[in-house]
Structures are given as structure tokens and as C-alpha cells.
Design a protein around this motif. Structure first.
Motif, PDB file in Angstrom:
ATOM      1  N   GLU A   1       0.828  -1.214   0.000  1.00  0.00           N
ATOM      2  CA  GLU A   1       0.000   0.000   0.000  1.00  0.00           C
ATOM      3  C   GLU A   1       0.857   1.257   0.000  1.00  0.00           C
ATOM      4  OE1 GLU A   1      -2.260   3.418   1.586  1.00  0.00           O
ATOM      5  OE2 GLU A   1      -0.509   2.453   2.476  1.00  0.00           O
ATOM      6  N   ARG A   2       1.926   1.263   0.761  1.00  0.00           N
ATOM      7  CA  ARG A   2       2.771   2.452   0.835  1.00  0.00           C
ATOM      8  C   ARG A   2       3.391   2.780  -0.516  1.00  0.00           C
ATOM      9  NH1 ARG A   2       5.858   1.080   6.589  1.00  0.00           N
ATOM     10  NH2 ARG A   2       3.944   0.472   7.700  1.00  0.00           N
ATOM     11  N   ASP A   3       3.805   1.757  -1.249  1.00  0.00           N
ATOM     12  CA  ASP A   3       4.342   1.972  -2.604  1.00  0.00           C
ATOM     13  C   ASP A   3       3.249   2.478  -3.545  1.00  0.00           C
ATOM     14  OD1 ASP A   3       6.850   1.121  -1.826  1.00  0.00           O
ATOM     15  OD2 ASP A   3       6.563  -0.939  -2.522  1.00  0.00           O
ATOM     16  N   GLU A   4       2.080   1.851  -3.441  1.00  0.00           N
ATOM     17  CA  GLU A   4       0.966   2.256  -4.288  1.00  0.00           C
ATOM     18  C   GLU A   4       0.525   3.689  -3.954  1.00  0.00           C
ATOM     19  OE1 GLU A   4      -0.830   0.260  -6.841  1.00  0.00           O
ATOM     20  OE2 GLU A   4       1.248  -0.423  -6.659  1.00  0.00           O
ATOM     21  N   TRP A   5       0.559   4.012  -2.669  1.00  0.00           N
ATOM     22  CA  TRP A   5       0.152   5.347  -2.252  1.00  0.00           C
ATOM     23  C   TRP A   5       1.058   6.414  -2.852  1.00  0.00           C
ATOM     24  CZ3 TRP A   5      -4.043   7.251   0.074  1.00  0.00           C
ATOM     25  CH2 TRP A   5      -4.004   8.616   0.373  1.00  0.00           C
ATOM     26  N   PHE A   6       2.359   6.202  -2.775  1.00  0.00           N
ATOM     27  CA  PHE A   6       3.317   7.183  -3.300  1.00  0.00           C
ATOM     28  C   PHE A   6       3.071   7.432  -4.784  1.00  0.00           C
ATOM     29  CE2 PHE A   6       7.409   8.338  -5.220  1.00  0.00           C
ATOM     30  CZ  PHE A   6       7.702   9.476  -4.470  1.00  0.00           C
ATOM     31  N   LYS A   7       2.879   6.364  -5.527  1.00  0.00           N
ATOM     32  CA  LYS A   7       2.618   6.504  -6.970  1.00  0.00           C
ATOM     33  C   LYS A   7       1.294   7.219  -7.217  1.00  0.00           C
ATOM     34  CE  LYS A   7       3.326   2.039  -7.671  1.00  0.00           C
ATOM     35  NZ  LYS A   7       3.473   0.718  -8.335  1.00  0.00           N
ATOM     36  N   GLU A   8       0.293   6.882  -6.418  1.00  0.00           N
ATOM     37  CA  GLU A   8      -1.024   7.489  -6.581  1.00  0.00           C
ATOM     38  C   GLU A   8      -0.996   8.975  -6.253  1.00  0.00           C
ATOM     39  OE1 GLU A   8      -4.986   7.019  -7.785  1.00  0.00           O
ATOM     40  OE2 GLU A   8      -3.439   5.476  -7.700  1.00  0.00           O
ATOM     41  N   GLU A   9      -0.227   9.352  -5.259  1.00  0.00           N
ATOM     42  CA  GLU A   9      -0.121  10.750  -4.854  1.00  0.00           C
ATOM     43  C   GLU A   9       0.470  11.597  -5.980  1.00  0.00           C
ATOM     44  OE1 GLU A   9       0.346  12.306  -0.403  1.00  0.00           O
ATOM     45  OE2 GLU A   9       2.195  11.483  -1.242  1.00  0.00           O
ATOM     46  N   GLN A  10       1.517  11.079  -6.603  1.00  0.00           N
ATOM     47  CA  GLN A  10       2.138  11.800  -7.722  1.00  0.00           C
ATOM     48  C   GLN A  10       1.166  11.945  -8.887  1.00  0.00           C
ATOM     49  OE1 GLN A  10       5.371  13.009  -7.181  1.00  0.00           O
ATOM     50  NE2 GLN A  10       4.857  12.186  -5.171  1.00  0.00           N
ATOM     51  N   LYS A  11       0.474  10.853  -9.176  1.00  0.00           N
ATOM     52  CA  LYS A  11      -0.485  10.855 -10.285  1.00  0.00           C
ATOM     53  C   LYS A  11      -1.660  11.783  -9.997  1.00  0.00           C
ATOM     54  CE  LYS A  11      -3.078   7.196 -10.975  1.00  0.00           C
ATOM     55  NZ  LYS A  11      -3.464   5.797 -11.311  1.00  0.00           N
ATOM     56  N   SER A  12      -2.135  11.790  -8.767  1.00  0.00           N
ATOM     57  CA  SER A  12      -3.288  12.611  -8.398  1.00  0.00           C
ATOM     58  C   SER A  12      -2.967  14.099  -8.456  1.00  0.00           C
ATOM     59  CB  SER A  12      -3.756  12.246  -6.987  1.00  0.00           C
ATOM     60  OG  SER A  12      -4.192  10.911  -6.928  1.00  0.00           O
ATOM     61  N   GLU A  13      -1.783  14.458  -8.032  1.00  0.00           N
ATOM     62  CA  GLU A  13      -1.391  15.873  -8.091  1.00  0.00           C
ATOM     63  C   GLU A  13      -1.383  16.361  -9.534  1.00  0.00           C
ATOM     64  OE1 GLU A  13       2.125  18.902  -6.555  1.00  0.00           O
ATOM     65  OE2 GLU A  13       2.533  16.752  -6.639  1.00  0.00           O
ATOM     66  N   ALA A  14      -0.795  15.561 -10.421  1.00  0.00           N
ATOM     67  CA  ALA A  14      -0.740  15.944 -11.834  1.00  0.00           C
ATOM     68  C   ALA A  14      -2.145  16.049 -12.429  1.00  0.00           C
ATOM     69  CB  ALA A  14       0.094  14.926 -12.616  1.00  0.00           C
ATOM     70  N   ALA A  15      -3.020  15.107 -12.062  1.00  0.00           N
ATOM     71  CA  ALA A  15      -4.388  15.106 -12.592  1.00  0.00           C
ATOM     72  C   ALA A  15      -5.178  16.306 -12.076  1.00  0.00           C
ATOM     73  CB  ALA A  15      -5.090  13.809 -12.206  1.00  0.00           C
ATOM     74  N   ALA A  16      -5.004  16.668 -10.806  1.00  0.00           N
ATOM     75  CA  ALA A  16      -5.719  17.808 -10.230  1.00  0.00           C
ATOM     76  C   ALA A  16      -5.338  19.099 -10.942  1.00  0.00           C
ATOM     77  CB  ALA A  16      -5.420  17.915  -8.737  1.00  0.00           C
ATOM     78  N   ILE A  17      -4.050  19.255 -11.201  1.00  0.00           N
ATOM     79  CA  ILE A  17      -3.585  20.449 -11.912  1.00  0.00           C
ATOM     80  C   ILE A  17      -4.163  20.485 -13.326  1.00  0.00           C
ATOM     81  CG2 ILE A  17      -1.543  21.576 -12.885  1.00  0.00           C
ATOM     82  CD1 ILE A  17       0.004  20.502 -10.405  1.00  0.00           C
ATOM     83  N   GLU A  18      -4.151  19.333 -13.980  1.00  0.00           N
ATOM     84  CA  GLU A  18      -4.680  19.247 -15.344  1.00  0.00           C
ATOM     85  C   GLU A  18      -6.171  19.582 -15.396  1.00  0.00           C
ATOM     86  OE1 GLU A  18      -5.205  15.915 -18.903  1.00  0.00           O
ATOM     87  OE2 GLU A  18      -3.949  15.474 -17.155  1.00  0.00           O
ATOM     88  N   LYS A  19      -6.910  19.228 -14.340  1.00  0.00           N
ATOM     89  CA  LYS A  19      -8.357  19.466 -14.312  1.00  0.00           C
ATOM     90  C   LYS A  19      -8.727  20.871 -13.838  1.00  0.00           C
ATOM     91  CE  LYS A  19      -9.619  14.598 -13.601  1.00  0.00           C
ATOM     92  NZ  LYS A  19     -10.524  14.443 -14.757  1.00  0.00           N
ATOM     93  N   GLY A  20      -7.721  21.684 -13.570  1.00  0.00           N
ATOM     94  CA  GLY A  20      -8.000  23.083 -13.256  1.00  0.00           C
ATOM     95  C   GLY A  20      -7.941  23.478 -11.804  1.00  0.00           C
ATOM     96  N   SER A  21      -7.529  22.583 -10.926  1.00  0.00           N
ATOM     97  CA  SER A  21      -7.404  22.953  -9.514  1.00  0.00           C
ATOM     98  C   SER A  21      -6.291  23.992  -9.351  1.00  0.00           C
ATOM     99  CB  SER A  21      -7.088  21.728  -8.661  1.00  0.00           C
ATOM    100  OG  SER A  21      -8.179  20.846  -8.627  1.00  0.00           O
ATOM    101  N   ILE A  22      -6.509  24.900  -8.424  1.00  0.00           N
ATOM    102  CA  ILE A  22      -5.501  25.911  -8.112  1.00  0.00           C
ATOM    103  C   ILE A  22      -4.730  25.431  -6.887  1.00  0.00           C
ATOM    104  CG2 ILE A  22      -5.123  28.303  -7.405  1.00  0.00           C
ATOM    105  CD1 ILE A  22      -7.727  28.972  -8.935  1.00  0.00           C
ATOM    106  N   ILE A  23      -3.487  25.025  -7.099  1.00  0.00           N
ATOM    107  CA  ILE A  23      -2.657  24.445  -6.036  1.00  0.00           C
ATOM    108  C   ILE A  23      -1.778  25.539  -5.432  1.00  0.00           C
ATOM    109  CG2 ILE A  23      -1.036  22.632  -5.416  1.00  0.00           C
ATOM    110  CD1 ILE A  23      -3.716  21.616  -6.605  1.00  0.00           C
ATOM    111  N   THR A  24      -1.912  25.731  -4.134  1.00  0.00           N
ATOM    112  CA  THR A  24      -1.131  26.748  -3.439  1.00  0.00           C
ATOM    113  C   THR A  24      -0.067  26.075  -2.583  1.00  0.00           C
ATOM    114  OG1 THR A  24      -3.043  28.233  -3.350  1.00  0.00           O
ATOM    115  CG2 THR A  24      -1.227  28.686  -1.823  1.00  0.00           C
ATOM    116  N   LYS A  25       1.195  26.357  -2.890  1.00  0.00           N
ATOM    117  CA  LYS A  25       2.310  25.814  -2.105  1.00  0.00           C
ATOM    118  C   LYS A  25       2.842  26.913  -1.205  1.00  0.00           C
ATOM    119  CE  LYS A  25       3.518  22.322  -5.525  1.00  0.00           C
ATOM    120  NZ  LYS A  25       4.588  21.679  -6.347  1.00  0.00           N
ATOM    121  N   LEU A  26       2.808  26.655   0.103  1.00  0.00           N
ATOM    122  CA  LEU A  26       3.200  27.661   1.080  1.00  0.00           C
ATOM    123  C   LEU A  26       4.705  27.806   1.183  1.00  0.00           C
ATOM    124  CD1 LEU A  26       0.752  26.763   4.005  1.00  0.00           C
ATOM    125  CD2 LEU A  26       0.390  28.412   2.149  1.00  0.00           C
ATOM    126  N   THR A  27       5.154  29.023   1.426  1.00  0.00           N
ATOM    127  CA  THR A  27       6.554  29.249   1.738  1.00  0.00           C
ATOM    128  C   THR A  27       6.795  28.815   3.180  1.00  0.00           C
ATOM    129  OG1 THR A  27       6.199  31.483   2.587  1.00  0.00           O
ATOM    130  CG2 THR A  27       6.561  31.255   0.192  1.00  0.00           C
TER     131      THR A  27
END
Length: 342
Positions: free
Chosen positions: A284-310
Motif C-alpha cells: 500500500e505504501r508503494d501504491e500510495w506514493f505513486k497514486e499521490e504523484q499521479k493525483s497531483e498531476a491530474a488535479a492540476i490538469e483538471k483546473g485545480s488551483i494548487i497553493t504551495k506555502l513558503t
């Protein structure tokens, strides 16, 4: 002639008796049908998860079931029920306590309502990163939390990754605690999570996971907080496009068994299940890491506004929740142990 005929009849009779005796002997040796060993029926157990069929935790649950079935030569089969088919996390936890459900994958947030000791693992900004969290959970300290659930009629088996939780909402970009002020944010049914949201100026709203989409859509709440894969898999990004990477908590997830179920199994089968759960956790931990990377890319592609804090912006969030640690003064030694695990 008569004598010859009589002799033939006597010989036929003897041969018939011998044939019958010959048939009877093996039957006696073999025993009746009731004496024969019966084929052992498979033990069928049930496992609950609120996440969807293709979610990392559900894939890991199925890996767990696969390993158990393989290692027991099919004697134990585990049926996995995803998508909340057996109820929400709180309801299924109660059923696990009573043995109505055999296994569950759950966040420790609702679980902490049954065992308060687990709250310390969810303190905001407790872990430096993912690696730090699993060094803690895979240690003797982590094992003590798993074993501590036996008094609640549950047995902790292993730890899953639940990622870092972040705020998202339908109204605006969040860069400071002041930006959260007045927003209605869904939280899990946990006092700690409610205190966290309150300390940041927002209004916490406990709600079942499956109700969040419609609640944001209809304005009952303004947003929620969760990890990237959940944000995507639930389609919450369709109704709440502002996602802030504040990483306020890393809430680990747990695979649990009903103590009633475990107690009915042999020591050998218990060991198989424990080992299978640990292997499934690594998967699960391996699958989670891969899923997290994929989900971030998909969210950005679908128009989500991602705010990364300083670092400075994140510190404002950290400072705002410091008072929460004061509520756990009686567990200061455990907190120090976690902070010092490197």
C-alpha cells in the motif's frame, strides 16, 4: 445324475457365499460414508473500506486477501467490500468491535474516539515528512499502539499511508490562517481535528465522508481537508478547486481485525494473517506514493488551483495551533519520543 446335480448346487451356493463375503470385507475396512473425512469448508471473512474500488488502500486490502488465501491453501477467504458498502468508518468500526465485520481499513481519526491514546499520532505538524512518520509507526512505539486496541475488542495488524492532509475549498485561495476565518470546513468525527480547524479560525463541521461532495456543492460547507488521492477520487475538485498544501497533519491508517474473529483462529492462521497484513502495508505504501504523484498531476490538469506555502507562511499555521499541544501534556514523553525519532 441326481447326486451330480446336488453337488453342483452345493458348489454354487458356496461360491455365492464366498463372493458376498468378498464384497463385504472391503466395505468393512473402508467404513461407512459417514466415517469418511469431509472436505473442509473455507472460512469466509469480510473486510470493509469506504474508499473506491481502485483506491490504493482497497488494492492493498485485496493483496492482503490474496496472500491469506494463498498461504492457507484456500482455507481462509477474505471478501473486500469497498465504497462504504458495509457502512461509514464509524459504523463499521462498531461492527468490528462486535464481530459482525472481521476486518477494516480505517483512518485513525474515528478510531481515536474508541481509543484516545491514538490522538497523539495526529497532532499537527508532528512529523517532518513521510519517512519520519513510518520510522515511528514501524517501531516498538507503533506496535504498542496496535496492541493497545485489544481492550476495545479489536486487533491492530498494520499501518497504511494516508498521506498529508491539506485544506481545500470552493471560495478562495488560502495562504494564511486569516484566509480560513469563517469558512465551514468538514472534518472527521474527532475532537482533535475540530480543535485544529477552530485554532485556525474556521468552523469545523463533522460529517460522513460520502456526504462531502453534495454539501460543498449546495453550500452547506465551504470545503474540507484531505490528501491528494481522496481529493481526486471523490471528485471534490469539481466543487472545491482551491487546494492548499499546508500539510497540517499526517493521519496514518490502520488495518484492524475483530478480536472475536482472531480468537476463533488457530495460532498458525493468526500468524499468517499478521504477516499478510504487514506485506499488504508495504504494498500500500508503494501504491500510495505513486497514486499521490499521479493525483497531483491530474488535479492540476483538471483546473485545480494548487497553493504551495513558503516556509514563512507555513510557520504562521504552525504557530496558530501550538496551544493544541498543551492539551496533551500528560503524553509529553510520547510526543518527545516521536519528535526525536530520526
Amino acid at each position: 445324475m441326481k447326486l451330480k446335480k446336488l453337488s453342483s448346487l452345493l458348489l454354487a451356493g458356496v461360491l455365492s457365499i464366498g463372493a458376498l463375503a468378498g464384497c463385504a470385507t472391503p466395505a468393512k475396512d473402508q467404513g461407512t460414508a459417514q466415517d469418511q473425512p469431509k472436505e473442509q469448508k473455507a472460512i469466509v471473512l469480510r473486510m470493509a473500506d469506504v474508499h473506491s474500488e481502485d483506491y490504493p488502500t482497497v488494492r492493498a486490502n485485496k493483496k492482503f486477501a490474496e496472500i491469506v488465501e494463498q498461504e492457507t491453501n484456500g482455507r481462509i477467504k477474505i471478501e473486500v467490500y469497498p465504497s462504504g458498502q458495509l457502512g461509514d468508518e464509524k459504523a463499521t468500526l462498531e461492527q468490528v468491535q462486535f464481530g459482525a465485520i472481521d476486518f477494516i481499513r480505517t483512518s485513525i481519526a474515528p478510531l481515536a474516539e474508541f481509543n484516545k491514546d491514538l490522538e497523539v499520532l495526529m497532532l499537527p505538524y508532528l512529523y517532518d515528512d513521510r519517512d519520519h512518520m513510518f520510522k515511528v509507526l514501524d517501531s516498538e512505539l507503533g506496535d504498542s499502539f496496535l496492541n493497545g486496541l485489544k481492550d476495545n475488542n479489536m486487533v491492530g495488524l498494520s499501518w497504511y499511508d494516508g498521506g498529508a492532509r491539506n485544506f481545500y475549498n470552493s471560495k478562495k485561495e488560502i495562504r494564511s490562517p486569516q484566509d480560513l476565518k469563517g469558512l465551514k470546513i468538514r472534518v472527521q468525527e474527532s475532537k482533535l481535528m475540530m480543535d485544529l480547524v477552530k485554532s485556525l479560525g474556521a468552523s469545523p463541521t463533522p460529517m460522513a465522508f460520502g456526504e462531502v461532495y453534495s454539501a460543498i456543492q449546495t453550500g452547506v460547507i465551504d470545503g474540507a481537508e484531505n490528501n491528494y488521492p481522496s481529493y481526486l477520487s471523490t471528485s471534490h475538485l469539481e466543487v472545491a478547486k482551491y487546494y492548499t498544501l499546508d500539510e497540517h497533519t499526517r493521519v496514518p491508517e490502520m488495518v484492524l481485525a475483530s478480536k472475536a474473529t482472531i480468537d476463533k483462529l488457530s495460532a498458525e492462521d493468526q500468524a499468517i494473517i499478521m504477516e499478510a497484513a504487514k506485506q499488504a502495508a508495504e504494498f500500500e505504501r508503494d501504491e500510495w506514493f505513486k497514486e499521490e504523484q499521479k493525483s497531483e498531476a491530474a488535479a492540476i490538469e483538471k483546473g485545480s488551483i494548487i497553493t504551495k506555502l513558503t516556509a514563512e507562511e507555513k510557520k504562521a499555521f504552525q504557530d496558530a495551533v501550538k496551544s493544541i499541544y498543551d492539551q496533551y501534556a500528560d503524553r509529553k514523553d510520547i510526543i518527545e519520543q516521536i519528535l526525536n525519532t530520526k
